[in-house]
Design an enzyme around this catalytic site. Structure first.
Site, PDB file in Angstrom:
ATOM      1  N   ASP A  70       0.881  -1.164   0.000  1.00 39.68           N
ATOM      2  CA  ASP A  70       0.000   0.000   0.000  1.00 39.68           C
ATOM      3  C   ASP A  70       0.919   1.214   0.000  1.00 39.68           C
ATOM      4  O   ASP A  70       1.889   1.261   0.787  1.00 39.68           O
ATOM      5  CB  ASP A  70      -0.964   0.039   1.192  1.00 39.68           C
ATOM      6  CG  ASP A  70      -2.137   0.961   0.873  1.00 39.68           C
ATOM      7  OD1 ASP A  70      -2.875   0.662  -0.092  1.00 39.68           O
ATOM      8  OD2 ASP A  70      -2.306   1.977   1.570  1.00 39.68           O
ATOM      9  N   PHE A 153       4.558   5.441 -13.156  1.00 35.44           N
ATOM     10  CA  PHE A 153       3.099   5.450 -13.152  1.00 35.44           C
ATOM     11  C   PHE A 153       2.597   6.433 -12.091  1.00 35.44           C
ATOM     12  O   PHE A 153       3.406   7.071 -11.402  1.00 35.44           O
ATOM     13  CB  PHE A 153       2.539   4.029 -12.911  1.00 35.44           C
ATOM     14  CG  PHE A 153       2.822   3.453 -11.544  1.00 35.44           C
ATOM     15  CD1 PHE A 153       4.064   2.900 -11.234  1.00 35.44           C
ATOM     16  CD2 PHE A 153       1.846   3.461 -10.550  1.00 35.44           C
ATOM     17  CE1 PHE A 153       4.325   2.354  -9.980  1.00 35.44           C
ATOM     18  CE2 PHE A 153       2.100   2.916  -9.286  1.00 35.44           C
ATOM     19  CZ  PHE A 153       3.336   2.374  -9.009  1.00 35.44           C
TER      20      PHE A 153
END
Ligand SMILES: O=P(O)(O)OP(=O)(O)OP(=O)(O)OC[C@H]1O[C@@H](n2cnc3c(O)ncnc32)[C@H](O)[C@@H]1O
Ligand SMILES: [Mg+2]
Length: 197
Positions: A70, A153
């Site tokens: 995460d 990204f």
């Protein structure tokens, strides 16, 4: 080659984990390779809590060791936002461009000396019947004024890497996978991998 399952559906992360685990002689599979896997609800308030939630649910489902990531962008001038809401900052469609536009808009009048930020990556390793292992990695930098570069990204095009004038999206994948928050978290995991897989 031994395989490791990463509990992610994020293509950008899969590419980076594939690169970094291949250096350890491990092959990566992810939830992009498996049909009908659940979307784990990320109800945690920290990156570590959410990584553990994702790793534990998928490890329990398949009864194998699983790694989850995460991660996100923490901006000081925005009191730490987007933080754990990085993926959905501009809406549930998880649109990277809209997310970056929202950050650039909120930061438009913030002076250069107050644009500090960091990427955070929490990795959780869940194994059936054993305690979950958590490590965290960080990458310091600041928020730029426009999107520059096409590599990487997510928020990479607006994140200027600390002590450089390059955005994360201007780095090659080899360069990013040496200095990123994900690489720093992996480095902490590396010396424990022999216990896990
Ligand atoms: O939960 P999974 O399936 O892993 O995929 P996700 O994309 O939802 O992943 P997160 O919940 O961890 O949210 C990560 C957000 O932070 C951003 N992010 C994470 N690592 C990044 C990196 O290396 N460069 C740029 N942005 C990154 C990414 O674009 C997402 O918007
Ligand atoms: Mg997510």
């Amino acid at each position: 080659m031994k395989k490791v399952l990463i509990a992610t559906k994020n293509e950008g992360k899969v590419k980076e984990f594939t690169f970094m685990f291949s250096e350890m002689g491990l092959e990566v599979t992810s939830l992009l390779d498996v049909e009908n896997t659940p979307d784990v609800e990320e109800t945690g308030t920290t990156f570590a809590e959410n990584a553990a939630l994702k790793a534990e649910e998928i490890s329990e489902l398949y009864n194998i060791p699983v790694i989850a990531d995460d991660s996100g962008l923490v901006i000081d001038a925005l009191d730490g936002r987007p933080g754990v809401f990085s993926a959905r900052y501009a809406g549930i469609e998880k649109d990277d461009n809209k997310n970056m536009d929202k950050v650039l808009d909120e930061m438009r009048s913030v002076p250069p000396e107050e644009r500090s930020a960091r990427f955070v990556c929490a990795l959780a390793v869940a194994r059936p019947g054993m305690e979950t292992l958590i490590v965290e990695g960080y990458c310091e930098g600041e928020i730029g004024y426009k999107k520059t570069g096409s590599n990487g990204f997510g928020y990479d095009p607006i994140f200027v890497v600390g002590h450089t004038s390059s955005t994360m999206a201007e780095l090659t994948k080899e360069e990013k996978n040496k200095i990123s928050h994900r690489a720093n978290a992996m480095a902490k995991l590396k010396d424990q991998m022999h216990l896990l897989f």
